[in-house]
Design an enzyme around this catalytic site. Structure first.
Site, mmCIF file in Angstrom:
data_model
loop_
_atom_site.group_PDB
_atom_site.id
_atom_site.type_symbol
_atom_site.label_atom_id
_atom_site.label_comp_id
_atom_site.label_asym_id
_atom_site.label_seq_id
_atom_site.Cartn_x
_atom_site.Cartn_y
_atom_site.Cartn_z
ATOM 1 N N TYR A 73 5.647 -106.471 -120.074
ATOM 2 C CA TYR A 73 5.690 -105.330 -119.149
ATOM 3 C C TYR A 73 6.011 -105.828 -117.731
ATOM 4 O O TYR A 73 6.928 -105.313 -117.077
ATOM 5 C CB TYR A 73 4.330 -104.607 -119.175
ATOM 6 C CG TYR A 73 4.126 -103.624 -118.046
ATOM 7 C CD1 TYR A 73 4.809 -102.410 -118.008
ATOM 8 C CD2 TYR A 73 3.220 -103.902 -117.009
ATOM 9 C CE1 TYR A 73 4.608 -101.503 -116.973
ATOM 10 C CE2 TYR A 73 3.011 -102.997 -115.980
ATOM 11 C CZ TYR A 73 3.712 -101.806 -115.958
ATOM 12 O OH TYR A 73 3.513 -100.914 -114.927
ATOM 13 N N LYS A 118 9.345 -105.052 -115.432
ATOM 14 C CA LYS A 118 9.259 -104.410 -114.114
ATOM 15 C C LYS A 118 9.931 -105.290 -113.048
ATOM 16 O O LYS A 118 10.577 -104.786 -112.140
ATOM 17 C CB LYS A 118 7.795 -104.139 -113.731
ATOM 18 C CG LYS A 118 7.084 -103.111 -114.589
ATOM 19 C CD LYS A 118 7.646 -101.702 -114.512
ATOM 20 C CE LYS A 118 7.345 -100.972 -113.234
ATOM 21 N NZ LYS A 118 7.821 -99.567 -113.257
ATOM 22 N N ILE A 136 16.089 -91.652 -118.075
ATOM 23 C CA ILE A 136 16.688 -92.580 -117.098
ATOM 24 C C ILE A 136 17.519 -93.693 -117.753
ATOM 25 O O ILE A 136 18.179 -94.459 -117.059
ATOM 26 C CB ILE A 136 15.645 -93.172 -116.107
ATOM 27 C CG1 ILE A 136 14.596 -94.022 -116.833
ATOM 28 C CG2 ILE A 136 15.010 -92.086 -115.243
ATOM 29 C CD1 ILE A 136 13.844 -94.968 -115.895
ATOM 30 N N THR A 167 4.725 -103.082 -109.769
ATOM 31 C CA THR A 167 3.345 -103.334 -110.211
ATOM 32 C C THR A 167 2.780 -104.692 -109.776
ATOM 33 O O THR A 167 3.538 -105.650 -109.558
ATOM 34 C CB THR A 167 3.316 -103.255 -111.760
ATOM 35 O OG1 THR A 167 2.060 -103.703 -112.234
ATOM 36 C CG2 THR A 167 4.380 -104.119 -112.402
#
Ligand SMILES: NC(=O)c1ccc[n+]([C@@H]2O[C@H](COP(=O)([O-])OP(=O)(O)OC[C@H]3O[C@@H](n4cnc5c(N)ncnc54)[C@H](OP(=O)(O)O)[C@@H]3O)[C@@H](O)[C@H]2O)c1
Length: 286
Positions: free
Chosen positions: A126, A130, A38, A102
């Site tokens: 992280y 996101k 991606i 998330t």
């Protein structure tokens, strides 16, 4: 409807593959990271055009919460730029994108379930990557779906439920944290819900819709471990401990329960209670 699933070798991707057999009115195409990376927009575009895709469900993600603290650029490349690529290709080819986010968007300081309108404040690299991914989707496309989920588990891949099942057989004593509360999500419930609401959401007039989805109820990792031990009749003793006993690179939120009121109201769906779904998953894990 022709649906392309990216990141199909991951836990959620494999779950979509399993349930695709239940949805015979749709045609599914599955791509691992080696088939569609991606981070490479032309590769996504080529696949979308050659398979005449109507919807991309993006299960591809950099999910190493601790490793992202050291590999910030890789996490950003996949979770932010990769999401942006999907959105740009979707916009160019008039394809509907579904993307997963998330509970790590939040700092965990609340004591109320997080709604879709709460202001994110990610505490980890992280979580930040996101959040950037969500922004990429929202700013590059007119229509799409973002589902925020938490504590995903299934019969596939690596996850907490499988770890407890394995370690609970090997060890007499396990320590599990009780000061992180949230709700687990059985990937089977999540994947089926996405496929169920998809036609309705695609028909809706414009905008990128953001929804939370996890199983119902509130639990700590300790509660889940105890439930697994009870249901699987594991011989080990499970001891509740504080997160400080397991120092990790990335800070985990103490509270990350997601409110599901919006998705339940808009699509008139019922969400199973976490322990009921856990029981179903454990029955499948022989
Ligand atoms: N797991 C959780 O507890 C949890 C909680 C909340 C939200 N989520 C979100 O739910 C989604 C699915 O998570 P998951 O548990 O299924 O994750 P996963 O098991 O780690 O799967 C992610 C997949 O993405 C692939 N991937 C990585 N980089 C890629 C790239 N550049 N191009 C294409 N594919 C790539 C990985 O390939 P390899 O197989 O080669 O590594 C892997 O197959 C993610 O968006 C995640 O952020 C997960």
């Amino acid at each position: 409807m022709r649906i392309l699933i990216t990141g199909s070798n991951g836990q959620l991707g494999k779950q979509f593959k399993e349930i695709s057999r239940l949805h015979k009115d749709k045609e599914f195409f599955f791509a691992t990271r080696y088939e569609i990376d991606i981070t490479k927009a032309p590769v996504i575009e080529k696949a979308v055009k050659s398979y005449n895709i109507d919807c991309i469900i993006n299960c591809a993600s950099y999910t190493g919460v601790d490793s992202a603290e050291d590999n910030i650029s890789e996490a950003i490349k996949v979770n932010s730029s990769g999401a942006g690529n999907l959105a740009l290709v979707a916009a160019k080819t008039n394809v509907f994108p579904v993307h997963f986010s998330t509970d790590y968007l939040f700092d965990g300081k609340s004591n109320q379930p997080y709604t879709e309108n709460d202001i994110p404040n990610p505490q980890t690299e992280y979580g930040k990557s996101k959040l950037e991914g969500e922004k990429e989707i929202i700013s590059n496309i007119e229509k799409g779906l973002i589902i925020r989920t938490s504590w995903l588990y299934s019969v596939f891949g690596k996850n907490f439920v499988k770890t407890i099942c394995e370690k609970g057989k090997e060890k007499k004593h396990l320590k599990v944290v009780y000061d992180q509360a949230g709700s687990p999500t059985y990937a089977y419930d999540l994947a089926n819900t996405v496929i169920k609401i998809l036609p309705e959401i695609i028909d809706q007039s414009g905008g990128v819709m953001v929804y939370n989805y996890s199983n119902e109820g509130l639990a700590s990792w300790y509660d889940i471990a105890i439930a697994i031990a009870d249901l699987k009749k594991l011989p080990c003793i499970i001891e509740p401990v504080l997160s400080t006993e397991f120092p990790a690179k990335a800070k985990r939120p103490h509270f990350s329960l997601l409110s599901k009121n919006k998705i339940k109201k808009d699509f008139q769906i019922k969400i199973p209670y976490w322990r009921h779904s856990l029981e179903k998953c454990l029955k499948k894990m022989k």
